[in-house]
Design a protein around this motif. Structure first.
Motif: not given
Length: 684
Positions: A88-95, A115-120, A54-63
């Motif tokens: 990780a989804s939030s970091s990849l802008k995949s809200i 995790a969610l509140i921080r990502g949003l 998860i930490k190494a994923s670079g795209t939303a598809l990989q995740l």
């Protein structure tokens, strides 16, 4: 919490987006923010493996692929893995995916909510973040000290004052008020809400431990005081700081520059023992925003000399300064530096380069950079289209507009401003009106005051004054000073005195102390020889203590920008410049040039009028350029006002006599003079 729910109307999660924030939140590691104390992934090798993936994923598809494997192995109940997926989804802008993972989780713990509140929050979905905080309370999940900094930031982003006060009250009751990160967040929230009194109160009530340990707390408050213009308090806080870092200096310098105190800002900058890229960017940007573009460029090149590598914002600020004063040579140097030092031609740098080349009169180089740019957004397209428009290159405007549409980018209001400008400068009235209708009917874009003003200009230039007046009277929004001013200029051009007098009354009602109201009317009367009326307007101007903005022109020669004002005698080469200008005028007379003395407003003899015309700043810049540039070099002049008819005429003759191209940028557009002809076709 009933009050909070009432403010939003509901407490269910809502996905909304708001403007971004520059708040520097505490750096919380994933392990600190989401790990459950009852769960340790290190005990399960498979979970540890998925954590690494998860930490190494670079795209939303990989995740998503990793998530699928987690589901197949029945590990979706792991709070740690679920929280990591959300982060990780939030970091990849995949809200949307982060929300989906959260909604399908069975046990919604504080770690998942955090995790969610921080990502949003970090993706500027502020209202949704606050809604999920309310959901957290409804589920009776108790927030911790890692929850509040991000909720506070989201409340500031939403911009509701009473909501901030309610949240502050809850934090006080929860016992987290004196946590260092929470304390800083509260001060920052009140700064963003422009409640500097509350920000100071929070600061004053902070324990000495908070003040001594948190430089950020001081920096945020200094920034807030500067934001509201309280420089005295900002300086007082700066002097009282137990310890300062570069951020402290940068905050105060930025505040001073924003409030126009350039001398103090430069003094502090020079006192800094250590400067980072933010320090230099702040000074370059601030000087340019305050109109000292030459000093801004000087500081940029000094930054390069000391060996500091600029960032994107530094380049954008420096290129913007080049664009403002037409410093093409400096702009080319900056462009060359980016290429030689491995900077990628990203959207920010490319857009700034296209803008710089366009406004410095080199539309060919602007087009070249544009074509080389692989990442283009609406801003990149608008700058290119606008550049062609102000040069009067209508065909290129339409060509780029079509390309943009075919690329799948939908035009915005700025694009239509460029289209209307191009039509206005080329006399294509009906086509311009079609574009105006199209923006509403085809693209659902509501016209702004600027769009209406351009339509008035479009009709007025073409002499369709009655249509222009009817258009103004039927506008759904109240016309402003600029809109009436566009109609007034058209009245002067077409010598419609009756309408000019009517419009002038509108201008004087809107802004009685604006010099344009008086100058416009004085110009109209002077053009038809009504000198008593000219004097009456001038006397009214004096009684209102209204002054006219002085005209200036600048030109870059050998990397140095030279500025001239009308009647300038302060330049070190003033005597030689006036002698050269006499030579140019004499040569032009032999070619058929006759000074257009109608552009001089005073009731004086024709010979004196010619002398007055001879001191216009663009003519002085032209003479200087012909003296100090080699044969064949293109002359580029920037003027802050509209070029007068006489200077326009002389430029045509000068281009033919010198066999030079002369590019003149005035407040309205570019004029390209070559072989005795101007690109505007004398329609300006």
């Amino acid at each position: 919490m009933k009050s909070l729910r009432l403010l939003f109307g509901h407490s269910s999660p809502a996905k909304t987006s708001s403007s971004s924030s520059k708040f520097k939140s505490p750096k919380l590691s994933v392990s600190n923010g989401v790990d459950s104390p009852q769960e340790s992934s290190s005990r399960d090798p498979l979970k540890t493996h998925f954590v690494s993936l998860i930490k190494a994923s670079g795209t939303a598809l990989q995740l998503r692929q990793i998530h699928a494997q987690i589901l197949r192995r029945h590990l979706s109940s792991s709070a740690n893995l679920t929280a990591l997926l959300i982060s990780a989804s939030s970091s990849l802008k995949s809200i949307p995916y982060a929300l989906s993972v959260f909604n399908y989780s069975h046990h919604k713990s504080v770690f998942l909510f955090n995790a969610l509140i921080r990502g949003l929050t970090e993706n500027s979905h502020f209202q949704s973040a606050v809604s999920h905080f309310l959901l957290m309370l409804r589920h009776r999940v108790r927030p911790d000290k890692l929850t509040y900094p991000f909720v506070i930031k989201s409340v500031a982003g939403v911009g509701v004052r009473c909501l901030g006060l309610l949240l502050h009250g809850r934090i006080f009751k929860s016992g987290f008020e004196f946590d260092s990160f929470v304390r800083v967040s509260l001060v920052e929230m009140y700064v963003k809400l422009e409640e500097i009194g509350f920000a100071l109160q929070v600061f004053d009530e902070s324990p000495e431990r908070n003040k001594s340990e948190s430089i950020l707390l001081w920096n945020v408050l200094i920034n807030g005081c500067c934001k509201v213009g309280n420089l005295g308090k900002a300086m007082e806080l700066f002097e009282a700081m137990p310890e300062r870092n570069i951020g402290s200096w940068n905050s105060l310098i930025n505040g001073l520059l924003r409030n126009g105190d350039l001398n103090k800002a430069m003094q502090l900058f020079d006192e800094m023992k250590e400067k980072d890229v933010v320090s230099w960017t702040t000074i370059v940007s601030g000087l340019s925003l305050n109109g000292d573009h030459q000093k801004a460029l000087s500081m940029f090149f000094k930054m390069l000399e000391v060996g500091l590598r600029p960032n994107d914002l530094t380049f954008v600020s420096a290129l913007s300064a080049c664009a403002k004063i037409g410093a093409l040579e400096a702009g080319v140097r900056i462009h060359r530096y980016t290429m030689e030092n491995g900077f990628r031609l990203n959207k920010a740098i490319a857009t700034a380069l296209v803008d710089m080349y366009s406004k410095c009169g080199d539309i060919q180089s602007a087009s070249k950079v544009f074509e080389e740019t692989k990442e283009k957004d609406i801003r990149t397209w608008s700058v290119m289209i606008w550049g062609c428009a102000i040069h009067g290159f209508y065909a290129q405007v339409i060509q780029y507009f079509k390309k943009m549409i075919f690329s799948g980018i939908k035009p915005d209001g700025v694009i239509f401003l460029a289209l209307l400008t191009a039509c206005s400068h080329t006399g294509l009235v009906d086509l311009g009106l079609n574009f105006f209708d199209s923006m509403r009917l085809d693209y659902s874009i509501e016209p702004t005051m600027k769009h209406y003003t351009l339509v008035v200009d479009l009709l007025g230039r073409a002499g369709r004054l009655d249509e222009a007046m009817k258009f103004v009277e039927r506008m759904p929004i109240t016309p402003d000073f600029v809109t009436w001013g566009a109609l007034f200029c058209a009245c002067r051009t077409h010598k419609n005195i009756k309408m000019a007098e009517l419009v002038s009354q509108k201008l004087l009602q809107l802004e009685p102390k604006h010099p344009g109201s008086y100058v416009f009317l004085s110009n109209v009367y002077a053009a038809v020889g009504r000198w008593e009326d000219v004097e009456r307007v001038r006397m009214a101007m004096q009684s209102q203590a209204v002054g006219k903005d002085p005209g200036w022109s600048c030109i870059e020669v050998d990397g140095q920008v030279h500025s001239f004002v009308a009647g300038d005698c302060a330049h070190k080469h003033a005597r030689e410049i006036y002698l050269k200008l006499e030579e140019i005028v004499a040569g032009a007379r032999e070619q058929g040039y006759v000074p257009e003395t109608g552009w001089v407003l005073h009731n004086i003899e024709e010979e004196e009028k010619e002398d007055a015309l001879g001191s216009h700043s663009e003519k002085l810049a032209l003479a200087f350029a012909l003296m100090h540039t080699s044969s064949g070099t293109t002359i580029r002049i920037v003027k802050n006002l509209r070029v007068c008819g006489d200077c326009h005429s002389l430029m045509k003759y000068a281009s033919k006599m010198s066999q030079r191209e002369i590019v003149l940028r005035d407040i309205k557009r570019f004029h390209h003079f070559k072989d005795g002809v101007c690109s505007c076709g004398d329609y300006w």
